[in-house]
Design a protein around this motif. Structure first.
Motif, short mmCIF file in Angstrom:
data_model
loop_
_atom_site.label_atom_id
_atom_site.label_comp_id
_atom_site.label_asym_id
_atom_site.label_seq_id
_atom_site.Cartn_x
_atom_site.Cartn_y
_atom_site.Cartn_z
N ASP A 41 0.86 -1.38 -0.07
CA ASP A 41 0.03 -0.21 -0.04
C ASP A 41 1.01 1.33 0.08
N SER A 42 0.84 2.03 1.13
CA SER A 42 1.62 3.37 1.10
C SER A 42 2.96 3.39 1.89
N PHE A 43 3.63 2.05 1.87
CA PHE A 43 4.80 2.07 2.77
C PHE A 43 5.66 0.74 2.08
N TYR A 44 6.95 0.62 2.77
CA TYR A 44 7.96 -0.22 2.19
C TYR A 44 8.17 -1.15 3.52
N VAL A 45 8.49 -2.58 3.16
CA VAL A 45 8.91 -3.38 4.11
C VAL A 45 10.28 -3.93 3.85
N GLU A 46 11.41 -4.21 4.48
CA GLU A 46 12.46 -4.76 4.46
C GLU A 46 12.55 -6.09 5.31
N VAL A 47 12.79 -7.19 4.59
CA VAL A 47 12.71 -8.50 5.17
C VAL A 47 14.15 -8.85 5.30
N ARG A 60 11.38 -4.72 8.85
CA ARG A 60 11.65 -3.11 9.12
C ARG A 60 10.46 -2.31 7.98
N ALA A 61 9.33 -1.78 8.59
CA ALA A 61 8.55 -0.94 7.70
C ALA A 61 8.62 0.34 7.72
N PHE A 62 8.79 1.00 6.70
CA PHE A 62 9.07 2.64 6.56
C PHE A 62 8.58 3.22 5.52
N THR A 63 8.19 4.56 5.48
CA THR A 63 7.79 5.04 4.30
C THR A 63 8.90 6.27 3.69
N SER A 64 10.08 6.61 4.62
CA SER A 64 10.97 7.31 4.17
C SER A 64 11.81 6.83 2.98
N ASN A 65 11.78 7.79 2.06
CA ASN A 65 12.47 7.43 0.53
C ASN A 65 13.97 7.52 0.77
N LEU A 67 15.52 5.79 3.07
CA LEU A 67 15.84 4.41 3.34
C LEU A 67 15.93 3.38 1.94
N LEU A 68 15.45 3.91 0.98
CA LEU A 68 15.51 3.25 -0.54
C LEU A 68 16.98 3.31 -1.10
N VAL A 69 17.98 4.25 -0.69
CA VAL A 69 19.11 4.58 -1.27
C VAL A 69 19.89 3.23 -1.31
N PRO A 70 20.03 2.32 -0.40
CA PRO A 70 20.94 1.18 -0.84
C PRO A 70 20.39 0.25 -1.93
N TYR A 71 19.20 0.42 -2.38
CA TYR A 71 18.68 -0.49 -3.61
C TYR A 71 19.03 0.30 -4.89
N LEU A 72 19.52 1.39 -4.82
CA LEU A 72 19.68 2.44 -6.26
C LEU A 72 21.06 1.91 -6.65
#
Length: 72
Positions: A41-47, A60-65, A67-72
């Motif tokens: 939905d409106s958030f991300y989850v890291e497993v 780890r669930a989050f909405t902050s973009n 925290l997506l930097v390691p995936y770029l």
């Protein structure tokens, strides 16, 4: 709509079931662990998964973009 707060209130088993219904986006390795990123939905989850022990260590669930930097 399922929210970040709803997700955080779930048990570990319920979190796993919710993640599998989300959309897989990417994965990475960190300190010998596999980290998979999902969109719910409106958030991300890291497993965080330990392949040697074949077990999920945490979510780890989050909405902050940011925290997506390691995936770029």
């Amino acid at each position: 709509m399922f929210t970040l707060y709803d997700f955080n209130a779930l048990s570990e088993q319920e979190k796993a079931e919710a993640v599998w219904r989300g959309s897989f986006l990417a994965d990475r390795e960190a300190a010998g662990l596999k980290v998979q990123l999902y969109r719910l939905d409106s958030f991300y989850v890291e497993v965080f998964y330990d392949p040697a022990a074949n077990t999920i260590l945490r979510f780890r669930a989050f909405t902050s973009n940011n925290l997506l930097v390691p995936y770029l």
